[in-house]
Design a protein around this motif. Structure first.
Motif: not given
Length: 284
Positions: A91-96, A115-116
């Motif tokens: 989630x942190x990666x997705x938010x950055x 998938x990120x």
């Protein structure tokens, strides 16, 4: 503060419990084999109407954790859902979006990026670090990373720790985890973000999943955590306001060898905030 005794059976503790938040490594398996009686205990609790959420500091998504559990013989019916520190890190990666990552960890943890839109780069080009573990946890310790961490501190890079555990069992040995590197970086003055126990977000996510499965939220007084680590499981449960059943056969096993009861002074020395009960191995 009263003395603490060992209890023999989970069924003696769950009369007023609706939800169990159980650790995995050290409670359900040791990295090489599962514990059939522990799995049976959780399954029986579910059959009697309880909800079991597995909460783990594994630096991988929940579906990867589930695949490992299946390989070790842990049936899907043992639990209702899994929450992993790997999920929270994702989630942190997705938010950055668009930021570049220096990844520290073994290849087996590569699913954390699956998938990120994650660009992996050398340390010198990174915007932040994700640590899922040591590159080779069979031989390395956190000290092997000191020079790298000093360079990261000079660049003021944030380190995102996807597994706050310091050590974990692998068979009859203890191996170092991402938490050991993260703690060293923090000692060196670096900024660290921890995902997983004992930090609150993983408990909030677990309780949300329990509410989904039950159709209503559970009162914290009717939730029991199970774990084998003072630093993560006990501290996390206490900070979140729930009781903990402490399993002594895990990473602290040597401290409890031959002990049948703990006096108040020993309880304070070992735990600080005492768990609800002690059990050598999880059994129904």
């Amino acid at each position: 503060m009263t003395s603490l005794r060992f209890v023999e059976r989970l069924r003696d503790l769950v009369g007023g419990v609706d939800v169990v938040l159980s650790d995995i490594w050290g409670v359900v398996h040791n990295g090489l084999e599962s514990f059939p009686e522990a799995c049976a205990a959780l399954h029986t609790f579910r059959k009697q109407g309880g909800t079991v959420i597995l909460i783990t500091n594994a630096p991988r998504p929940a579906d990867s954790v589930q695949r490992q559990l299946r390989k070790l013989g842990v049936a899907d019916e043992t639990y209702d859902a899994i929450v992993s520190s790997g999920d929270l890190t994702r989630h942190f990666v997705s938010d950055h979006p668009g930021q570049k990552i220096f990844w520290v960890g073994p290849e087996r943890d590569s699913s954390i990026h699956r998938g990120l839109d994650a660009t992996l780069v050398p340390l010198e080009q990174a915007d932040y670090i994700i640590c899922t573990g040591l590159f080779d946890d069979e031989v390395e310790t956190a000290e092997d990373y000191r020079e790298m961490l000093l360079k990261a501190r000079e660049r003021k890079l944030t380190l995102v720790c996807a597994n706050p555990d310091i050590v974990v069992e692998r068979g009859d040995r203890l191996i170092y985890c991402a938490g050991a590197i993260a703690e060293l970086y923090r000692e060196l003055g670096g900024e660290v973000i921890f995902y997983g126990k004992p930090h609150r977000p993983i408990y909030e996510r677990a309780m949300a999943l329990a509410a989904e499965r039950r159709g209503r939220p559970a009162e914290l007084s009717r939730v029991l955590a199970i774990g084998d680590s003072v630093r993560t499981d006990l501290a996390g449960a206490h900070g979140f306001g729930i009781d903990l059943l402490f399993i002594t056969r895990g990473i602290h096993s040597e401290q409890f060898e031959g002990i049948e009861q703990l006096d108040p002074a020993s309880v304070k020395e070992l735990f600080g905030h005492p768990p609800r009960a002690l059990m050598r191995e999880l059994k129904w």
